[in-house]
Write an enzyme that holds these catalytic residues in place. Structure first.
Site, mmCIF file in Angstrom:
data_model
loop_
_atom_site.group_PDB
_atom_site.id
_atom_site.type_symbol
_atom_site.label_atom_id
_atom_site.label_comp_id
_atom_site.label_asym_id
_atom_site.label_seq_id
_atom_site.Cartn_x
_atom_site.Cartn_y
_atom_site.Cartn_z
ATOM 1 N N SER A 64 -6.095 -0.228 23.966
ATOM 2 C CA SER A 64 -4.903 -0.165 25.033
ATOM 3 C C SER A 64 -5.165 0.195 26.282
ATOM 4 C CB SER A 64 -4.054 0.551 24.101
ATOM 5 O OG SER A 64 -3.290 0.029 23.211
ATOM 6 N N LYS A 67 -3.882 -1.713 29.293
ATOM 7 C CA LYS A 67 -2.702 -1.638 29.954
ATOM 8 C C LYS A 67 -2.605 -0.842 31.089
ATOM 9 C CE LYS A 67 -0.444 -1.633 25.185
ATOM 10 N NZ LYS A 67 -1.324 -1.563 24.139
ATOM 11 N N SER A 124 2.798 2.818 24.395
ATOM 12 C CA SER A 124 1.641 1.725 24.217
ATOM 13 C C SER A 124 1.843 0.474 23.657
ATOM 14 C CB SER A 124 0.496 2.600 23.470
ATOM 15 O OG SER A 124 -0.735 1.600 23.767
ATOM 16 N N LYS A 230 -3.409 6.884 29.856
ATOM 17 C CA LYS A 230 -3.567 5.756 28.838
ATOM 18 C C LYS A 230 -4.518 6.456 27.927
ATOM 19 C CE LYS A 230 -1.513 2.649 26.832
ATOM 20 N NZ LYS A 230 -2.003 3.318 25.641
#
Length: 386
Positions: A64, A67, A124, A230
């Site tokens: 993730s 992102k 997320s 993140k």
């Protein structure tokens, strides 16, 4: 031709390119800061100077952390006016069907750009990422092309994206070095940390389906000054994190990939950040809005161009180091009118002990046309008489 320029010592530019050439060594054993990570990078967010690196260019699945690029393209679309925070985003069957982390969007549901970004940054959310990808690119595939084009512009040469969320697919990879690059670019949009720095929040508040968001990055609650960015996890990627923390004027980015679990991941990122804040600081050379340089443009209209600092300009230094040992040198290009907005006029270099340690491009903030006949005559007379 350019002549008679005067340099006023204080400035910033509309566009900046920082080329760090100074890499600081870590501890005696360079793997000590993140011994369990497959790869790691620690750098100064302002200049991009690398403090510590371990297998920084290994191509690995990012999960993730993908992102970060999705959020960057969203923030750039908002800044350019392509998107507004209040714009409503319609959810497709495809977006709603994404598994993994999600905010349980339903087909046909509409949610604002602000809330979609909140779902991506805090929760997320794979479904919100897909919905925003379709909003900006038309399709997820087209958005992935946009992601790769932006990665190329940023010099992310270890990267290939196949989707907007990092769900496992073949041939989707990046490196700790490239994650640090796109994280640094995302942080040029200060408003992003208002989302990534939140520990918890709500979506659909006041509706029949409120959704409680809790940040997947628990360090935003426990590490002083940490406000992003993140997390990522898949079975293949293991536990990944790009984290950023700021103390006083010093902001640091720490990236780890392939950690065995969240506890070790968080401990090693904390150790990396602790090391940076204990060993280094930064010196602000220019505050936002300061004038860096003023040039007289021969035959130009307007006659003078002023270059200002778009944001504070600082230099990372070892604690206790004398900042007066850093010398600034401006090197102008040979240019002729007309000058385009965004055109590179020259470079400011930072020198230490006879070595260039970093450089910043000086960019025109406006178009400069060619002065008319009478304006040129007037300037010649002024030069002659005065």
């Amino acid at each position: 031709m350019w002549k008679r320029f005067s340099i006023l010592f204080s400035v910033f530019f509309l566009a900046i390119s920082c080329i760090p050439t100074l890499v600081f060594a870590g501890p005696d054993d360079s793997s000590d800061l993140a011994p369990n990570a497959r790869s790691a990078v620690l750098l100064d967010a302002d200049t991009g100077s690398v403090i510590f690196e371990k297998n920084g260019h290994d191509k690995l699945p990012p999960a993730s952390i993908t992102k970060v690029m999705t959020m960057l393209l969203i923030m750039e679309a908002i800044e350019s006016g392509q998107l507004k925070w209040s714009d409503q985003v319609s959810v497709s069957e495809n977006a709603a069907s994404k598994g993994g982390s999600q905010i349980f969007l339903e087909p046909g549901e509409q949610m604002s750009v602000r809330d979609m970004l909140k779902g991506i940054a805090i929760g997320s959310a794979n479904d919100a990422s897909a919905a925003m990808a379709e909003k900006l690119g038309g399709t997820e595939q087209r958005f992935a092309q946009m992601m790769n084009a932006r990665a190329k512009e940023l010099g992310m040469n270890d990267t290939k994206f196949q989707n907007s969320n990092g769900l496992p697919v073949p041939d989707h990879y990046t490196s700790a070095h490239d994650i640090a690059l796109m994280s640094r670019e995302l942080l040029k949009h200060p408003e992003i940390t208002k989302f990534t720095g939140l520990y918890q929040d709500y979506l659909r508040q006041g509706s029949k389906k409120p959704f409680w968001l809790v940040n997947t990055n628990k360090l935003v609650r426990f590490y002083p000054g940490l406000d992003g960015l993140k997390t990522g996890f898949t079975n293949e990627a293991r536990f990944c994190l790009t984290a950023t923390a700021k103390r006083e004027n010093f902001r640091v980015i720490a990236v780890v990939m392939g950690e065995p679990d969240t506890k070790i991941r968080n401990a090693e990122v904390s150790q990396m950040l602790d090391y940076a804040f204990a060993q280094f600081t930064n010196r602000v050379f220019y505050k936002q809005g300061d004038i860096i340089a003023k040039l007289r443009v021969e035959k130009g209209d307007p006659e003078y161009i002023v270059i200002r600092a778009h944001h504070p300009i600082s230099m990372m230094m070892k604690k206790g180091e004398n900042p007066n040992g850093i010398r600034k040198v401006i090197k102008w290009r040979t240019l002729e009118v007309p000058i385009k907005k965004g055109q590179v006029l020259g470079t400011m270099e930072f020198h230490k002990e006879g070595r260039k340690i970093a450089s910043l491009e000086l960019v025109s903030s406006k178009e400069i046309g060619r002065a008319g006949f009478w304006s040129s005559v007037k300037r010649v007379l002024e030069d002659t008489l005065f």
